[in-house]
Design a protein around this motif. Sequence first.
Motif, PDB file in Angstrom:
ATOM      1  N   TYR A  85       0.840  -1.211   0.000  1.00 44.00           N
ATOM      2  CA  TYR A  85       0.000   0.000   0.000  1.00 44.00           C
ATOM      3  C   TYR A  85       0.873   1.257   0.000  1.00 44.00           C
ATOM      4  O   TYR A  85       2.105   1.180   0.168  1.00 44.00           O
TER       5      TYR A  85
ATOM      6  N   SER B 299      -5.246 -14.029   1.416  1.00 42.13           N
ATOM      7  CA  SER B 299      -5.575 -12.744   0.777  1.00 42.13           C
ATOM      8  C   SER B 299      -4.579 -11.670   1.187  1.00 42.13           C
ATOM      9  O   SER B 299      -3.975 -11.740   2.258  1.00 42.13           O
TER      10      SER B 299
ATOM     11  N   SER C 166      -5.604  -8.464   1.331  1.00 41.07           N
ATOM     12  CA  SER C 166      -6.404  -7.371   1.910  1.00 41.07           C
ATOM     13  C   SER C 166      -7.831  -7.879   2.054  1.00 41.07           C
ATOM     14  O   SER C 166      -8.204  -8.913   1.467  1.00 41.07           O
TER      15      SER C 166
ATOM     16  N   GLN D 285     -10.222  -6.209   0.753  1.00 43.82           N
ATOM     17  CA  GLN D 285     -10.729  -5.945  -0.597  1.00 43.82           C
ATOM     18  C   GLN D 285     -10.586  -7.210  -1.450  1.00 43.82           C
ATOM     19  O   GLN D 285     -11.533  -7.628  -2.151  1.00 43.82           O
ATOM     20  N   ASP D 286      -9.396  -7.790  -1.427  1.00 42.44           N
ATOM     21  CA  ASP D 286      -9.093  -9.006  -2.192  1.00 42.44           C
ATOM     22  C   ASP D 286      -9.985 -10.159  -1.722  1.00 42.44           C
ATOM     23  O   ASP D 286     -10.570 -10.895  -2.529  1.00 42.44           O
TER      24      ASP D 286
ATOM     25  N   TYR E 146     -13.683  -9.897  -2.832  1.00 43.08           N
ATOM     26  CA  TYR E 146     -13.802 -10.159  -4.273  1.00 43.08           C
ATOM     27  C   TYR E 146     -13.831 -11.665  -4.532  1.00 43.08           C
ATOM     28  O   TYR E 146     -14.653 -12.161  -5.315  1.00 43.08           O
TER      29      TYR E 146
ATOM     30  N   ASN F  93     -13.161  -3.856   9.205  1.00 45.54           N
ATOM     31  CA  ASN F  93     -11.904  -4.416   9.692  1.00 45.54           C
ATOM     32  C   ASN F  93     -11.849  -4.303  11.213  1.00 45.54           C
ATOM     33  O   ASN F  93     -11.886  -3.203  11.753  1.00 45.54           O
TER      34      ASN F  93
ATOM     35  N   GLN G 285     -14.941  -1.562   3.874  1.00 48.41           N
ATOM     36  CA  GLN G 285     -14.893  -1.745   2.429  1.00 48.41           C
ATOM     37  C   GLN G 285     -16.306  -2.020   1.935  1.00 48.41           C
ATOM     38  O   GLN G 285     -17.018  -2.818   2.549  1.00 48.41           O
ATOM     39  N   GLN G 286     -16.711  -1.379   0.855  1.00 50.38           N
ATOM     40  CA  GLN G 286     -18.004  -1.675   0.215  1.00 50.38           C
ATOM     41  C   GLN G 286     -17.720  -2.036  -1.224  1.00 50.38           C
ATOM     42  O   GLN G 286     -16.899  -1.384  -1.881  1.00 50.38           O
ATOM     43  N   PHE G 287     -18.405  -3.066  -1.724  1.00 45.49           N
ATOM     44  CA  PHE G 287     -18.122  -3.494  -3.096  1.00 45.49           C
ATOM     45  C   PHE G 287     -19.329  -4.226  -3.658  1.00 45.49           C
ATOM     46  O   PHE G 287     -19.929  -5.053  -2.986  1.00 45.49           O
TER      47      PHE G 287
END
Length: 324
Positions: free
Chosen positions: A196, A255, A257, A259-260, A263, A285, A312-314
């Motif tokens: 990062y 993973s 993160s 995020q990863d 997904y 988190n 995180q939003q996805f």
Amino acid sequence: MSYNNETDTGRGGTDRRTMNYGKEQVAVYRTYANPLEGVRTIPESSFDGRDNILFGLEVRVQFEGEEFLPSFSEADNTTVVATDSMKNFVLHQAGEYEGATAEGFLHFVGTEFLETYPHVEAVTMSATEYPFDERPVPGDDGFDPSDLVFRVSDDESAFGEIYLEREGDELRFEEQTSGVTEIELVKVKENSFTGYVQDEYTTLPEREDRALYISLDVFWTYSDPEDALGDEPQRYVPAEQVRDIAQVVFHEVNSNSIQDLIYQIGLRVLERYPQLESVNFEANNRTWIEVRDDLDGDAKVLREPPRPTGYQQFSMDRSDLEEQ
Ligand SMILES: O=c1[nH]c(=O)c2[nH]c(=O)[nH]c2[nH]1
């Protein structure tokens, strides 16, 4: 994104004012509802149905209709169905529903509302399940789940929302969201967070291996909203299976993160259920802070993280799967 606290659905476009009212936090319990049977099983989960001996929901009702305008602007309650009556209506219908799912119940009650009150133009019904766990008791051959005693659980819970609107003499059902909320999982190793941005604001050390604690809400929509109701169990996606996919993917994937990780969970959900159109995540988190890593092997001492916390939003749809 908080589906269950949404007060303005935003439907109706910009030319229409926000105008709705309803009842929330309607707690309803039903014993000996019809069992959910015949769902398709997936490799990530042993879930193949539920007895529904004890079925609990916290329900939210929202009415919309132009005829409610005088109740706001002229203190005229002629058209107002008291929210107290809405609560009684929901409780009564819990005894009439013959299906086996939260979404099916919401659709059933929504339909009854629109049929009973012709001036209501649209209704949004949502609910969060109250989870109860079967308790093991000694049986003839080891332990069996009790069919009488349940533990009141604070585990993750299923979520459902349906939107029903009147179109002439017909009712239109085109919008729904299903979900499972407040999944909390800790993976003790085999997670990293590296690579990062490093600049004058960075104090967080890169971690090749960290214990990762996440809380996760997962929501999904079906290509055909009718599939959400559970009338065709083979096409229904049980919240328990999606929860199990999340934990299995967490176990399998190293993973880099959250995020990863989400997904990868989303891809697996879309892969397992071709009947779904989209999957949405909200992750938080809660990762503990390492206090000691001088112990033998992988052992560590950790403490609670201080505020503030990351999220995180996805959202994903089938095009994400096709890109793989
Ligand atoms: O999985 C993570 N994603 C982030 O974006 C982030 N930011 C942070 O400080 N820790 C983490 N962990």
